[in-house]
Design a protein around this motif. Structure first.
Motif, PDB file in Angstrom:
ATOM      1  N   ARG A 204       3.003  61.060  27.080  1.00 15.00           N
ATOM      2  CA  ARG A 204       1.938  61.876  26.478  1.00 15.00           C
ATOM      3  C   ARG A 204       2.470  63.296  26.302  1.00 15.00           C
ATOM      4  O   ARG A 204       2.843  63.950  27.268  1.00 15.00           O
ATOM      5  CB  ARG A 204       0.698  61.903  27.371  1.00 15.00           C
ATOM      6  CG  ARG A 204      -0.139  60.646  27.249  1.00 15.00           C
ATOM      7  CD  ARG A 204      -1.301  60.688  28.218  1.00 15.00           C
ATOM      8  NE  ARG A 204      -2.297  61.674  27.870  1.00 15.00           N
ATOM      9  CZ  ARG A 204      -3.266  61.473  26.984  1.00 15.00           C
ATOM     10  NH1 ARG A 204      -3.371  60.330  26.368  1.00 15.00           N
ATOM     11  NH2 ARG A 204      -4.130  62.420  26.736  1.00 15.00           N
TER      12      ARG A 204
ATOM     13  N   PRO B   5       9.273  52.572  13.746  1.00 18.01           N
ATOM     14  CA  PRO B   5       9.235  53.807  12.957  1.00 18.01           C
ATOM     15  C   PRO B   5       9.483  55.032  13.843  1.00 18.01           C
ATOM     16  O   PRO B   5       9.531  54.924  15.073  1.00 18.01           O
ATOM     17  CB  PRO B   5       7.816  53.821  12.390  1.00 18.01           C
ATOM     18  CG  PRO B   5       7.017  52.952  13.296  1.00 18.01           C
ATOM     19  CD  PRO B   5       7.949  51.996  13.972  1.00 18.01           C
ATOM     20  N   VAL B   6       9.660  56.166  13.197  1.00 23.60           N
ATOM     21  CA  VAL B   6       9.778  57.427  13.916  1.00 23.60           C
ATOM     22  C   VAL B   6       8.608  58.340  13.573  1.00 23.60           C
ATOM     23  O   VAL B   6       8.033  58.249  12.489  1.00 23.60           O
ATOM     24  CB  VAL B   6      11.101  58.170  13.599  1.00 23.60           C
ATOM     25  CG1 VAL B   6      12.284  57.442  14.216  1.00 23.60           C
ATOM     26  CG2 VAL B   6      11.305  58.379  12.106  1.00 23.60           C
ATOM     27  N   LEU B   7       8.249  59.180  14.530  1.00 23.30           N
ATOM     28  CA  LEU B   7       7.379  60.318  14.264  1.00 23.30           C
ATOM     29  C   LEU B   7       8.289  61.496  13.928  1.00 23.30           C
ATOM     30  O   LEU B   7       9.289  61.727  14.613  1.00 23.30           O
ATOM     31  CB  LEU B   7       6.537  60.654  15.501  1.00 23.30           C
ATOM     32  CG  LEU B   7       5.332  59.752  15.753  1.00 23.30           C
ATOM     33  CD1 LEU B   7       4.878  59.862  17.201  1.00 23.30           C
ATOM     34  CD2 LEU B   7       4.180  60.123  14.812  1.00 23.30           C
TER      35      LEU B   7
ATOM     36  N   ALA C  68       8.849  56.428  17.747  1.00 20.46           N
ATOM     37  CA  ALA C  68       7.375  56.421  17.685  1.00 20.46           C
ATOM     38  C   ALA C  68       6.773  55.639  18.852  1.00 20.46           C
ATOM     39  O   ALA C  68       5.703  55.988  19.348  1.00 20.46           O
ATOM     40  CB  ALA C  68       6.895  55.839  16.354  1.00 20.46           C
TER      41      ALA C  68
ATOM     42  N   PHE D 272       6.071  57.803  22.288  1.00 25.06           N
ATOM     43  CA  PHE D 272       5.227  58.997  22.397  1.00 25.06           C
ATOM     44  C   PHE D 272       3.779  58.767  21.986  1.00 25.06           C
ATOM     45  O   PHE D 272       3.509  57.998  21.053  1.00 25.06           O
ATOM     46  CB  PHE D 272       5.759  60.124  21.488  1.00 25.06           C
ATOM     47  CG  PHE D 272       6.954  60.840  22.048  1.00 25.06           C
ATOM     48  CD1 PHE D 272       6.788  61.882  22.943  1.00 25.06           C
ATOM     49  CD2 PHE D 272       8.232  60.456  21.689  1.00 25.06           C
ATOM     50  CE1 PHE D 272       7.884  62.540  23.473  1.00 25.06           C
ATOM     51  CE2 PHE D 272       9.339  61.109  22.209  1.00 25.06           C
ATOM     52  CZ  PHE D 272       9.164  62.157  23.108  1.00 25.06           C
ATOM     53  N   VAL D 273       2.881  59.467  22.678  1.00 24.01           N
ATOM     54  CA  VAL D 273       1.536  59.725  22.174  1.00 24.01           C
ATOM     55  C   VAL D 273       1.433  61.245  22.049  1.00 24.01           C
ATOM     56  O   VAL D 273       1.648  61.959  23.030  1.00 24.01           O
ATOM     57  CB  VAL D 273       0.443  59.241  23.141  1.00 24.01           C
ATOM     58  CG1 VAL D 273      -0.941  59.575  22.585  1.00 24.01           C
ATOM     59  CG2 VAL D 273       0.569  57.762  23.416  1.00 24.01           C
ATOM     60  N   LEU D 274       1.143  61.737  20.854  1.00 17.90           N
ATOM     61  CA  LEU D 274       0.976  63.181  20.673  1.00 17.90           C
ATOM     62  C   LEU D 274      -0.500  63.509  20.877  1.00 17.90           C
ATOM     63  O   LEU D 274      -1.370  62.878  20.290  1.00 17.90           O
ATOM     64  CB  LEU D 274       1.400  63.606  19.262  1.00 17.90           C
ATOM     65  CG  LEU D 274       2.760  63.105  18.782  1.00 17.90           C
ATOM     66  CD1 LEU D 274       3.081  63.702  17.407  1.00 17.90           C
ATOM     67  CD2 LEU D 274       3.847  63.440  19.774  1.00 17.90           C
ATOM     68  N   PHE D 275      -0.755  64.481  21.716  1.00 19.18           N
ATOM     69  CA  PHE D 275      -2.144  64.805  22.078  1.00 19.18           C
ATOM     70  C   PHE D 275      -2.459  66.231  21.658  1.00 19.18           C
ATOM     71  O   PHE D 275      -1.736  67.164  22.021  1.00 19.18           O
ATOM     72  CB  PHE D 275      -2.315  64.638  23.588  1.00 19.18           C
ATOM     73  CG  PHE D 275      -3.708  64.890  24.062  1.00 19.18           C
ATOM     74  CD1 PHE D 275      -4.664  63.884  24.022  1.00 19.18           C
ATOM     75  CD2 PHE D 275      -4.081  66.139  24.533  1.00 19.18           C
ATOM     76  CE1 PHE D 275      -5.956  64.115  24.446  1.00 19.18           C
ATOM     77  CE2 PHE D 275      -5.372  66.389  24.952  1.00 19.18           C
ATOM     78  CZ  PHE D 275      -6.314  65.373  24.919  1.00 19.18           C
TER      79      PHE D 275
ATOM     80  N   GLU E  12      -7.467  64.729  19.824  1.00 20.16           N
ATOM     81  CA  GLU E  12      -6.831  63.760  18.934  1.00 20.16           C
ATOM     82  C   GLU E  12      -5.534  63.239  19.549  1.00 20.16           C
ATOM     83  O   GLU E  12      -4.700  64.020  19.999  1.00 20.16           O
ATOM     84  CB  GLU E  12      -6.577  64.378  17.553  1.00 20.16           C
ATOM     85  CG  GLU E  12      -7.894  64.786  16.887  1.00 20.16           C
ATOM     86  CD  GLU E  12      -7.799  65.099  15.396  1.00 20.16           C
ATOM     87  OE1 GLU E  12      -8.830  64.998  14.715  1.00 20.16           O
ATOM     88  OE2 GLU E  12      -6.702  65.450  14.921  1.00 20.16           O
ATOM     89  N   GLU E  13      -5.392  61.925  19.571  1.00 20.02           N
ATOM     90  CA  GLU E  13      -4.176  61.262  20.060  1.00 20.02           C
ATOM     91  C   GLU E  13      -3.513  60.563  18.891  1.00 20.02           C
ATOM     92  O   GLU E  13      -4.153  59.748  18.216  1.00 20.02           O
ATOM     93  CB  GLU E  13      -4.508  60.194  21.106  1.00 20.02           C
ATOM     94  CG  GLU E  13      -4.987  60.756  22.412  1.00 20.02           C
ATOM     95  CD  GLU E  13      -5.284  59.656  23.423  1.00 20.02           C
ATOM     96  OE1 GLU E  13      -5.429  59.981  24.602  1.00 20.02           O
ATOM     97  OE2 GLU E  13      -5.356  58.469  23.017  1.00 20.02           O
ATOM     98  N   ILE E  14      -2.239  60.861  18.668  1.00 21.61           N
ATOM     99  CA  ILE E  14      -1.532  60.331  17.499  1.00 21.61           C
ATOM    100  C   ILE E  14      -0.371  59.449  17.938  1.00 21.61           C
ATOM    101  O   ILE E  14       0.441  59.861  18.763  1.00 21.61           O
ATOM    102  CB  ILE E  14      -0.980  61.495  16.653  1.00 21.61           C
ATOM    103  CG1 ILE E  14      -2.118  62.365  16.176  1.00 21.61           C
ATOM    104  CG2 ILE E  14      -0.141  60.976  15.487  1.00 21.61           C
ATOM    105  CD1 ILE E  14      -1.666  63.727  15.716  1.00 21.61           C
ATOM    106  N   THR E  15      -0.318  58.264  17.370  1.00 21.89           N
ATOM    107  CA  THR E  15       0.864  57.416  17.520  1.00 21.89           C
ATOM    108  C   THR E  15       1.249  56.910  16.128  1.00 21.89           C
ATOM    109  O   THR E  15       0.495  57.064  15.167  1.00 21.89           O
ATOM    110  CB  THR E  15       0.590  56.216  18.454  1.00 21.89           C
ATOM    111  OG1 THR E  15      -0.591  55.536  18.002  1.00 21.89           O
ATOM    112  CG2 THR E  15       0.380  56.658  19.892  1.00 21.89           C
ATOM    113  N   ALA E  16       2.431  56.316  16.046  1.00 21.26           N
ATOM    114  CA  ALA E  16       2.850  55.665  14.800  1.00 21.26           C
ATOM    115  C   ALA E  16       3.436  54.314  15.159  1.00 21.26           C
ATOM    116  O   ALA E  16       4.045  54.154  16.216  1.00 21.26           O
ATOM    117  CB  ALA E  16       3.877  56.515  14.061  1.00 21.26           C
TER     118      ALA E  16
ATOM    119  N   MET F  63       4.203  50.006  13.234  1.00 23.10           N
ATOM    120  CA  MET F  63       4.072  49.157  12.057  1.00 23.10           C
ATOM    121  C   MET F  63       2.637  48.628  12.015  1.00 23.10           C
ATOM    122  O   MET F  63       2.005  48.452  13.055  1.00 23.10           O
ATOM    123  CB  MET F  63       5.080  48.006  12.105  1.00 23.10           C
ATOM    124  CG  MET F  63       6.533  48.472  12.114  1.00 23.10           C
ATOM    125  SD  MET F  63       6.917  49.728  10.861  1.00 23.10           S
ATOM    126  CE  MET F  63       6.840  48.732   9.374  1.00 23.10           C
TER     127      MET F  63
ATOM    128  N   PRO G  10       5.139  52.291   7.772  1.00 24.87           N
ATOM    129  CA  PRO G  10       4.404  52.367   9.034  1.00 24.87           C
ATOM    130  C   PRO G  10       3.037  53.018   8.843  1.00 24.87           C
ATOM    131  O   PRO G  10       2.729  53.546   7.773  1.00 24.87           O
ATOM    132  CB  PRO G  10       5.303  53.231   9.918  1.00 24.87           C
ATOM    133  CG  PRO G  10       6.146  54.018   8.979  1.00 24.87           C
ATOM    134  CD  PRO G  10       6.233  53.266   7.676  1.00 24.87           C
TER     135      PRO G  10
END
Lengths: 255, 255
Positions: free
Chosen positions: A84, A219-221, A243, A246-249, B197-201, B203, B219
């Motif tokens: 996170r 995939p990549v972030l 990708a 990670f979780v981007l918060f 907000e939580e963002i992941t990436a 497929m 993706p």
């Protein structure tokens, strides 16, 4: 015997039922982190299904981030949950001498390491030049490094810093000192105002897949941050992340 | 004749040189938005390279988001640049009667439409239940819709709202009125505090690829927002986005 748990009359498709069974084994640790999943062939035999169905069941778990496909080797339970990355706190701890990635890893209780790939002068790429207000191909200090968690590369980051800020300072050294390059800019009197982050996701280039040792179909972030201090952009940092790692918060105050 | 522009002595690989030439034609609009790129076979013939090299050149442009591969049909210039989704402003405009997606589309000058896929009661999924502080499988109001820009699906979003807030109100209606559901919650006296907000990436699942009509090897960005108002979570919104269609933008104040 596993096939007894597949219900052909269910309105849930057979491949999803198989995915459910395998997910249960991962959650119960019958299949532990890093452990190998049954092969396509053994799923075909155990559940009396086609190879296409077996592969679909496995790909459901890949999509959910529980499993990685390693080309030619098979399917494995991911070793670790995603990191996170906390937008709000990670830059604020440099007064304690901690760089942002260190804050992330400590918050997530991970052993980490940094490979320094390049530190020195170089030409700024077009996108970063525009954000920094520099001419295309202007010289800047480039800091390129790869971050590892538990021995696994998860992030590949390149910072571009104008020469008048970085040249001849610890910012241009492999070890920029406690708190990292932002702390060194503060030593020069810069007052940080904001960090603008742009996030996209895409498939990796071949080079990125190699540097991050990515399994297929990962995939990549892609995160591009512009740090603004004392009214000017002082750094563009271009980061490519596994990708699945990670979780981007982000926490956005309502106004 | 195109092959005259490939320099075999360059330290830039041949496939990257071909990608550079094609990128130049996209930027100059010699290859216009929606236009078809040369086929693998014609690249092989024009530049006297192998099929592998031709495919690599095209995949560079796919990775950069300039080109989409349409299975069995060939390669095409993307019709539109990604939508910039501005985190800071998009929720603030409901006082003007505008929902967040409307704000995004107007800022990006796109014609847009919304398909309502489902509005009504249903069981809350586990992840959203935890964030809302509800029991697993508790009933909630579910709002599921698909957003299109210029006729192309780009986002698929599902909101979960506790019954005591939404049931029997315009929040449970297909058209929730000016400013959307957050404006209706404010009508009830809720004061919004923050959006996490939580963002992941990853497929896409087969269902997501179908709903978003995604080309192969595209993706998705997966964004889960929790809206907090008057001290409680009032909505979880689970959004799956065509990754090639969006740039997510966050501006973080330094502290």
């Amino acid at each position: 015997m596993p096939s007894s748990r597949i219900d052909p009359a269910s309105d849930r498709s057979v491949y999803r039922q198989i995915a459910d069974i395998l997910r249960g084994k991962i959650e119960s640790r019958e299949l532990p982190p890093g452990g190998q999943l049954p092969s396509e062939s053994s799923i075909v035999a155990d559940y009396e299904v086609s190879r296409v169905t077996a592969r679909r069941a496995l790909s459901v778990l890949v999509t959910e981030g529980l499993v990685t496909a390693e080309h030619g080797r098979g399917w494995f339970v991911r070793r670790q949950p995603p990191v996170r990355r906390l937008s709000s706190d990670r830059f604020a701890r440099r007064k304690e001498g901690k760089a942002a990635f260190t804050v992330d890893m400590e918050a997530n209780k991970r052993a980490f390491a940094v490979d320094v790939l390049y530190i020195g002068r170089g030409a700024v790429p077009a996108g970063a030049a525009e954000k920094l207000g520099l001419d295309a191909d202007a010289e800047v200090i480039i800091r390129r490094r790869r971050y590892l968690a538990e021995g696994q590369p998860i992030e590949y980051a390149t910072s571009y810093i104008p020469l008048d800020i970085a040249d001849g300072t610890p910012i241009a050294e492999p070890n920029s000192g406690p708190g990292g390059i932002y702390a060194r800019m503060e030593d020069q009197g810069f007052v940080f105002e904001r960090y603008d982050e742009e996030i996209t996701a895409r498939m990796p280039s071949e080079e990125e897949a190699r540097i991050l040792t990515l399994p297929v179909a990962t995939p990549v972030l892609h995160l591009v941050r512009t740090a603004v201090a004392s009214g000017r952009p002082v750094e563009v940092c271009d980061t490519v992340m596994d990708a699945a790692a990670f979780v981007l918060f982000y926490s956005l105050p309502a106004r």
